[in-house]
Motif scaffolding. Structure first.
Motif, PDB file in Angstrom:
ATOM      1  N   LEU A 131       0.760  -1.430  -0.121  1.00  0.00           N
ATOM      2  CA  LEU A 131      -0.056   0.253   0.400  1.00  0.00           C
ATOM      3  C   LEU A 131       1.052   1.439  -0.098  1.00  0.00           C
ATOM      4  CD1 LEU A 131      -3.339  -0.428   2.668  1.00  0.00           C
ATOM      5  CD2 LEU A 131      -2.797  -1.195  -0.242  1.00  0.00           C
ATOM      6  N   GLU A 132       2.180   1.098   0.034  1.00  0.00           N
ATOM      7  CA  GLU A 132       2.509   1.906   0.311  1.00  0.00           C
ATOM      8  C   GLU A 132       2.905   2.942  -1.268  1.00  0.00           C
ATOM      9  OE1 GLU A 132       7.236   3.366   2.543  1.00  0.00           O
ATOM     10  OE2 GLU A 132       6.991   1.539   0.966  1.00  0.00           O
ATOM     11  N   ASN A 133       3.311   1.648  -2.141  1.00  0.00           N
ATOM     12  CA  ASN A 133       3.344   2.444  -3.575  1.00  0.00           C
ATOM     13  C   ASN A 133       2.786   2.040  -4.041  1.00  0.00           C
ATOM     14  OD1 ASN A 133       6.394   1.613  -3.979  1.00  0.00           O
ATOM     15  ND2 ASN A 133       6.010  -0.478  -2.908  1.00  0.00           N
ATOM     16  N   THR A 134       1.129   1.824  -3.248  1.00  0.00           N
ATOM     17  CA  THR A 134      -0.068   2.412  -3.688  1.00  0.00           C
ATOM     18  C   THR A 134      -0.559   3.402  -3.896  1.00  0.00           C
ATOM     19  OG1 THR A 134      -1.091   0.022  -3.655  1.00  0.00           O
ATOM     20  CG2 THR A 134      -2.800   2.210  -3.610  1.00  0.00           C
TER      21      THR A 134
ATOM     22  N   TYR B  61      -2.309   4.469 -18.128  1.00  0.00           N
ATOM     23  CA  TYR B  61      -2.075   4.480 -19.362  1.00  0.00           C
ATOM     24  C   TYR B  61      -3.123   4.058 -20.135  1.00  0.00           C
ATOM     25  CZ  TYR B  61       3.348   3.640 -18.265  1.00  0.00           C
ATOM     26  OH  TYR B  61       4.676   3.704 -18.226  1.00  0.00           O
ATOM     27  N   GLY B  62      -4.013   5.082 -20.096  1.00  0.00           N
ATOM     28  CA  GLY B  62      -5.501   4.929 -21.188  1.00  0.00           C
ATOM     29  C   GLY B  62      -6.424   5.049 -20.134  1.00  0.00           C
ATOM     30  N   SER B  63      -6.594   4.004 -18.897  1.00  0.00           N
ATOM     31  CA  SER B  63      -8.018   3.180 -18.889  1.00  0.00           C
ATOM     32  C   SER B  63      -8.658   3.581 -17.668  1.00  0.00           C
ATOM     33  CB  SER B  63      -7.377   1.368 -18.426  1.00  0.00           C
ATOM     34  OG  SER B  63      -6.944   1.505 -17.270  1.00  0.00           O
ATOM     35  N   GLY B  64      -7.479   4.019 -16.962  1.00  0.00           N
ATOM     36  CA  GLY B  64      -8.407   5.586 -15.665  1.00  0.00           C
ATOM     37  C   GLY B  64      -8.999   4.852 -15.035  1.00  0.00           C
ATOM     38  N   THR B  65      -7.690   3.382 -14.503  1.00  0.00           N
ATOM     39  CA  THR B  65      -8.318   2.795 -13.292  1.00  0.00           C
ATOM     40  C   THR B  65      -7.615   2.371 -12.375  1.00  0.00           C
ATOM     41  OG1 THR B  65      -7.089   0.910 -14.465  1.00  0.00           O
ATOM     42  CG2 THR B  65      -9.906   0.855 -14.941  1.00  0.00           C
ATOM     43  N   ASN B  66      -6.932   3.529 -11.762  1.00  0.00           N
ATOM     44  CA  ASN B  66      -6.096   3.557 -11.026  1.00  0.00           C
ATOM     45  C   ASN B  66      -6.328   3.109  -9.762  1.00  0.00           C
ATOM     46  OD1 ASN B  66      -3.901   5.537 -12.251  1.00  0.00           O
ATOM     47  ND2 ASN B  66      -3.375   4.618 -11.478  1.00  0.00           N
ATOM     48  N   LEU B  67      -7.705   4.015  -9.375  1.00  0.00           N
ATOM     49  CA  LEU B  67      -8.183   2.816  -7.848  1.00  0.00           C
ATOM     50  C   LEU B  67      -9.219   1.658  -8.393  1.00  0.00           C
ATOM     51  CD1 LEU B  67     -10.878   6.665  -7.981  1.00  0.00           C
ATOM     52  CD2 LEU B  67      -8.757   5.788  -6.777  1.00  0.00           C
ATOM     53  N   ALA B  68      -9.433   0.822  -9.655  1.00  0.00           N
ATOM     54  CA  ALA B  68      -9.577   0.083  -8.959  1.00  0.00           C
ATOM     55  C   ALA B  68      -8.699  -1.208  -8.769  1.00  0.00           C
ATOM     56  CB  ALA B  68      -9.885  -0.906 -10.401  1.00  0.00           C
ATOM     57  N   THR B  69      -7.007  -0.923  -9.378  1.00  0.00           N
ATOM     58  CA  THR B  69      -5.815  -1.066  -9.109  1.00  0.00           C
ATOM     59  C   THR B  69      -5.547  -0.997  -7.445  1.00  0.00           C
ATOM     60  OG1 THR B  69      -4.646  -0.399 -11.298  1.00  0.00           O
ATOM     61  CG2 THR B  69      -2.986  -1.295  -9.050  1.00  0.00           C
ATOM     62  N   ALA B  70      -5.920  -0.236  -7.335  1.00  0.00           N
ATOM     63  CA  ALA B  70      -5.267   0.831  -5.071  1.00  0.00           C
ATOM     64  C   ALA B  70      -6.548  -0.575  -4.825  1.00  0.00           C
ATOM     65  CB  ALA B  70      -6.444   1.734  -5.271  1.00  0.00           C
ATOM     66  N   ARG B  71      -7.968  -0.637  -5.072  1.00  0.00           N
ATOM     67  CA  ARG B  71      -8.419  -2.437  -4.530  1.00  0.00           C
ATOM     68  C   ARG B  71      -7.662  -3.073  -4.423  1.00  0.00           C
ATOM     69  NH1 ARG B  71     -10.539  -4.504  -2.138  1.00  0.00           N
ATOM     70  NH2 ARG B  71     -12.883  -4.429  -0.961  1.00  0.00           N
ATOM     71  N   ALA B  72      -7.049  -3.535  -5.143  1.00  0.00           N
ATOM     72  CA  ALA B  72      -6.916  -4.813  -6.118  1.00  0.00           C
ATOM     73  C   ALA B  72      -5.259  -4.676  -4.905  1.00  0.00           C
ATOM     74  CB  ALA B  72      -6.424  -5.452  -7.483  1.00  0.00           C
ATOM     75  N   ASN B  73      -5.003  -3.981  -4.837  1.00  0.00           N
ATOM     76  CA  ASN B  73      -3.273  -4.046  -3.980  1.00  0.00           C
ATOM     77  C   ASN B  73      -4.308  -3.973  -2.697  1.00  0.00           C
ATOM     78  OD1 ASN B  73      -2.065  -1.551  -5.803  1.00  0.00           O
ATOM     79  ND2 ASN B  73      -2.103  -3.504  -6.505  1.00  0.00           N
ATOM     80  N   LEU B  74      -5.290  -3.483  -1.761  1.00  0.00           N
ATOM     81  CA  LEU B  74      -6.081  -4.111  -0.790  1.00  0.00           C
ATOM     82  C   LEU B  74      -6.260  -5.565  -0.184  1.00  0.00           C
ATOM     83  CD1 LEU B  74      -6.311  -2.511   2.039  1.00  0.00           C
ATOM     84  CD2 LEU B  74      -8.784  -2.217   0.659  1.00  0.00           C
ATOM     85  N   ASP B  75      -6.488  -5.972  -1.775  1.00  0.00           N
ATOM     86  CA  ASP B  75      -6.605  -7.345  -1.400  1.00  0.00           C
ATOM     87  C   ASP B  75      -5.261  -7.856  -0.980  1.00  0.00           C
ATOM     88  OD1 ASP B  75      -9.616  -6.613  -2.080  1.00  0.00           O
ATOM     89  OD2 ASP B  75      -9.786  -7.749  -4.014  1.00  0.00           O
ATOM     90  N   GLY B  76      -4.505  -7.869  -1.748  1.00  0.00           N
ATOM     91  CA  GLY B  76      -3.440  -8.354  -1.626  1.00  0.00           C
ATOM     92  C   GLY B  76      -2.259  -8.182  -0.433  1.00  0.00           C
ATOM     93  N   THR B  77      -3.010  -6.779   0.309  1.00  0.00           N
ATOM     94  CA  THR B  77      -2.472  -6.916   1.577  1.00  0.00           C
ATOM     95  C   THR B  77      -3.532  -7.441   2.473  1.00  0.00           C
ATOM     96  OG1 THR B  77      -1.725  -4.155   1.287  1.00  0.00           O
ATOM     97  CG2 THR B  77      -2.704  -4.980   3.413  1.00  0.00           C
TER      98      THR B  77
ATOM     99  N   ASP C 170      -3.365   6.899   5.967  1.00  0.00           N
ATOM    100  CA  ASP C 170      -3.534   6.959   7.426  1.00  0.00           C
ATOM    101  C   ASP C 170      -3.106   4.839   7.619  1.00  0.00           C
ATOM    102  OD1 ASP C 170      -4.247   6.950  10.270  1.00  0.00           O
ATOM    103  OD2 ASP C 170      -6.140   5.126   9.716  1.00  0.00           O
ATOM    104  N   LEU C 171      -3.781   4.607   6.120  1.00  0.00           N
ATOM    105  CA  LEU C 171      -3.486   2.531   6.940  1.00  0.00           C
ATOM    106  C   LEU C 171      -1.984   2.387   6.472  1.00  0.00           C
ATOM    107  CD1 LEU C 171      -4.651   0.328   6.856  1.00  0.00           C
ATOM    108  CD2 LEU C 171      -4.744  -0.156   4.686  1.00  0.00           C
ATOM    109  N   VAL C 172      -1.564   3.048   5.410  1.00  0.00           N
ATOM    110  CA  VAL C 172      -0.067   2.654   5.138  1.00  0.00           C
ATOM    111  C   VAL C 172       0.461   2.855   6.389  1.00  0.00           C
ATOM    112  CG1 VAL C 172       2.413   3.754   4.248  1.00  0.00           C
ATOM    113  CG2 VAL C 172       0.101   3.305   2.695  1.00  0.00           C
ATOM    114  N   GLU C 173       0.274   3.882   7.413  1.00  0.00           N
ATOM    115  CA  GLU C 173       1.341   4.560   8.710  1.00  0.00           C
ATOM    116  C   GLU C 173       0.963   3.514   9.715  1.00  0.00           C
ATOM    117  OE1 GLU C 173       0.741   7.954  10.491  1.00  0.00           O
ATOM    118  OE2 GLU C 173       0.947   9.207   8.703  1.00  0.00           O
ATOM    119  N   ARG C 174      -0.036   3.173   9.725  1.00  0.00           N
ATOM    120  CA  ARG C 174      -0.544   1.469  10.382  1.00  0.00           C
ATOM    121  C   ARG C 174       0.455   0.639   9.977  1.00  0.00           C
ATOM    122  NH1 ARG C 174      -5.494   2.549  14.065  1.00  0.00           N
ATOM    123  NH2 ARG C 174      -6.559   4.572  12.932  1.00  0.00           N
ATOM    124  N   LEU C 175       0.045   0.466   9.431  1.00  0.00           N
ATOM    125  CA  LEU C 175       0.936  -0.897   8.063  1.00  0.00           C
ATOM    126  C   LEU C 175       2.262  -1.319   8.635  1.00  0.00           C
ATOM    127  CD1 LEU C 175      -0.848  -1.744   5.261  1.00  0.00           C
ATOM    128  CD2 LEU C 175      -1.781  -2.989   7.171  1.00  0.00           C
TER     129      LEU C 175
END
Length: 411
Positions: A302-305, A316-332, A393-398
């Motif tokens: 999530l630091e990198n998110t 790169y054009g899809s406008g899906t950064n927030l979807a990626t962030a949500r997937a990263n959260l699943d990974g966390t 805030d979550l990054v700091e907690r992690l």
């Protein structure tokens, strides 16, 4: 998402391979000394402060770090906040822990004390018994004399995590990755098939689920090696940018799909992507993750998110950064669920950590509308500020998870 690492992404490889980052935050923190905040021991390393007036701050005590005199110098214990100036009188690099003499829970630690140098450790001590443990490079640990404090309330402490403690969660995580890679292969195959048919609308629809699935594998990227850069690298550092022949993987296909390229141009990158993820899946049984990295990755995902997705640097054009962030959260979550047995008795507020993850998930889910996600540039200022605050805030907690699960020498 990308993690920093000595080649680790999200750990992404270096810029020449199109990586997103270099190793940062936590690694430097570990070397400089650890701040065990929500979860553990309060400690930070800083240079000695000489000549301060007695009323200008907490009392200073010079403590020896060596094989023959570990802990020597703390002769007049008093309760309250203390600054221990740890003087390495040996000819080797050393680290030192302040521990509970009975439970060996750690109140504070300083790593990387060079020969002949002094580093400072600030802790709060109270009623109880304490010892310094000195660990010199290529030598057995040495425990200093027991020091008893008669009154007061001490700071928090955390039982050390060893490499052995981390092996079971790491093995379980590796098994989870194996199943997740199977799904990644299936979804990238669907993307390739749509490109092969020339159905670019279907390819745009198939791109996001495939990319999200890969983005959930954050703690394993270091073990993926160079394959990660070929699968999910960016054009950073490439002479030709997005037109460089070395630019490939998910983001190369994303650029083409959202910038009007035809199916003929995208067939080769799509086929190469499927080959890469298939090879990764097939080779995974022989891969070995470093158990010591698991806690660090829980933070770095999530630091990198925050660094790359919430800034739009990987769009790169899809406008899906927030979807990626949500997937990263699943990974966390996948990492935290495997570290939970270790955190239960060490983290000061494990339930609070879970609530912070839930809060971030609920926030990000609010930007999803069926199969579409709100692009970053469509967020209101208030929404951007809210996303930055909640994820930050979550990054700091992690960070406390990374420090608690950093394996420590016990002998």
């Amino acid at each position: 998402m990308r993690l920093p690492g000595s080649g680790a992404r999200r750990i992404r490889p270096g810029a020449a391979t199109g990586a997103r980052r270099g190793r940062a935050g936590l690694a430097g923190l570990v070397v400089a000394g650890l701040v065990l905040a929500l979860a553990g021991a309060w400690a930070y390393a800083r240079g000695p402060r000489a000549g301060r007036a007695a009323d200008a701050g907490p009392p200073h005590t010079t403590v020896e770090v060596s094989s023959g005199g570990c802990g020597r110098g703390w002769d007049e214990p008093v309760p309250g906040v203390q600054v221990f100036d740890l003087r390495n009188t040996s000819d080797r690099a050393a680290e030192a822990y302040l521990e509970d003499s009975r439970s060996h829970a750690v109140y504070g630690e300083v790593e990387g004390i060079g020969p002949g140098t002094t580093r400072s450790l600030t802790v709060r001590v109270g009623k109880g018994s304490y010892t310094f443990r000195c660990l010199l490079e290529d030598a057995d640990a040495v425990t200093g004399p027991t020091v008893r404090v008669a009154s007061g309330r001490g700071g928090p402490a955390a039982a050390p995590v060893t490499q052995h403690d981390l092996i079971p969660p790491a093995l379980d995580y590796q098994k989870w990755i194996a199943g997740a890679l199977e799904e990644t292969v299936r979804l990238t195959g669907r993307l390739r098939d749509a490109v092969d048919r020339g159905d670019l609308a279907a390819a745009r629809t198939a791109w996001l689920p495939a990319h999200e699935q890969y983005e959930r594998l954050g703690a394993a990227y270091d073990a993926f090696g160079d394959a990660d850069g070929r699968i999910n690298g960016t054009d950073a550092g490439l002479p030709g940018g997005v037109h460089d022949p070395s630019f490939g993987g998910f983001h190369r296909i994303e650029y083409g799909l959202w910038h009007g390229e035809g199916a003929r141009t995208l067939r080769a990158p799509a086929a190469a992507l499927v080959r890469e993820v298939t090879a990764l899946r097939d080779d995974w049984a022989q891969a070995r993750m470093d158990p010591a990295q698991l806690g660090l990755r829980a933070h770095e995902i999530l630091e990198n998110t925050v660094q790359f997705e919430l800034t739009g640097r990987t769009d790169y054009g899809s406008g899906t950064n927030l979807a990626t962030a949500r997937a990263n959260l699943d990974g966390t979550r996948a990492v935290l669920s495997r570290l939970r047995p270790l955190l239960a008795s060490r983290h000061a507020a494990p339930d609070g950590l879970d609530r912070a993850v839930d809060r971030a998930a609920n926030l990000l889910d609010g930007f999803r509308h069926g199969d579409r996600w709100t692009p970053l540039d469509r967020l209101t200022r208030l929404q951007r500020e809210r996303a930055d605050a909640v994820l930050g805030d979550l990054v700091e907690r992690l960070a406390s998870v990374a420090t608690l699960c950093d394996p420590r020498r016990t002998s």
